[in-house]
Write an enzyme that holds these catalytic residues in place. Structure first.
Site, PDB file in Angstrom:
ATOM      1  CB  SER A 117      -0.966  -0.037   1.186  1.00  0.00           C
ATOM      2  OG  SER A 117      -2.016   0.897   0.995  1.00  0.00           O
ATOM      3  CE  LYS A 169     -17.367  20.234   8.789  1.00  0.00           C
ATOM      4  NZ  LYS A 169     -16.055  20.350   8.143  1.00  0.00           N
TER       5      LYS A 169
END
Length: 302
Positions: A117, A169
């Site tokens: 990764s 949000k």
């Protein structure tokens, strides 16, 4: 007036211990500086930069790579990676630093147990990548997860009110379920980061982006598998990688090695030294034994 030491004997004793430890630590730091193998290196050398553990902050490694890049006596760099990855932005910073370094001098990667990764992200721009047959690498992809505790709050009779300035949000709040719109929004973020990863790997390795995309399904692979898929260039350990780098820069086998970045200790161990740290640890162990005697055992678990 009685002396301070007579009025506060315990505090006076602690101050004396701290003073003694501080002096001892300062002296040890001085002699470490005199004996630092990096400080005495002269002439041509090879750099050895280590990337280890989770990638959460790339500053120290990036600064060391910049130092190796600008040091004209450093003819090439061995990048030893033993990391399962980490956060996206620091991994990209490592990628950029390795990319800039490889433009001016050879960079050979040596993969340890794992370079996956973000660990592979950092390795990709190197001049040459060497992996052990059993190194775990690849894992090209992005993941994100969060724990939703709404069910637990309901059982406890608790309610959470989330106040936000926009409907997106609050996406990812542990006390609120994801709406379809919020899930689509978060997935778009993840896929954009994923596309950046794929594009950078394709650019660094000189591969077709579509070919990299086929491999970028999150799969981990062995070094041997990665060689077949052209994600690494050679199989071998650190010794072979170093020998390859020496051949690339036409260096002798005994060329000095500049190793880093140096590990920076937290403030308390730096100020008080190992002696006081050991004393504090002993006190903690005594307290733990006391808790066990009372039938209470506290554990930190990974």
């Amino acid at each position: 007036m009685a002396k301070f030491s007579e009025q506060h004997p315990l505090l006076f004793g602690i101050l004396l211990i701290i003073l003694a430890v501080a002096l001892f630590t300062g002296a040890m730091a001085f002699f470490r500086g005199l004996g630092n193998k990096n400080s005495t290196l002269t002439g041509d050398k090879i750099g050895l930069c280590k990337i280890e553990g989770m990638i959460t902050d790339a500053r120290e490694v990036v600064e060391f790579l910049q130092e190796l890049r600008t040091d004209e006596s450093v003819k090439g760099v061995l990048l030893r990676i033993d990391s399962p990855g980490g956060s996206v932005a620091p991994s990209q910073e490592l990628y950029q630093a390795v990319q800039e370094l490889a433009k001016v001098k050879p960079v050979v990667v040596s993969m340890g147990t794992v370079a996956a990764s973000g660990g592979y992200y950092a390795a990709a721009p190197a001049t040459l990548i060497v992996a052990n047959p059993g190194s775990i690498t690849g894992s090209i992809g992005v993941r994100a997860e969060y724990v939703n505790i709404q069910g637990l709050l309901d059982k406890l009779g608790l309610k959470s009110d989330l106040l936000v300035t926009g409907k997106l949000k609050g996406a990812g709040s542990p006390t609120q379920p994801l709406t379809k719109e919020q899930r689509a929004y978060l997935m778009a973020l993840i896929f954009d980061l994923h596309q950046q990863f794929v594009t950078d790997i394709a650019t660094a390795r000189g591969m077709d982006e579509a070919a990299v995309a086929k491999l970028a399904d999150g799969r981990a692979m062995t070094g041997r598998q990665a060689l077949e898929l052209k994600l690494v260039d050679k199989l071998g350990g650190q010794e072979m990688a170093m020998a390859t780098l020496r051949d690339m820069v036409k260096a002798e086998a005994n060329i000095p090695v500049l190793e880093g970045p140096e590990k920076k200790l937290p403030l308390l161990p730096r100020l008080l030294g190992a002696t006081l740290s050991a004393a504090l640890q002993a006190l903690g162990e005594d307290a733990a034994r006391a808790r066990q005697a009372d039938g209470l055992t506290l554990q930190y678990r990974q």
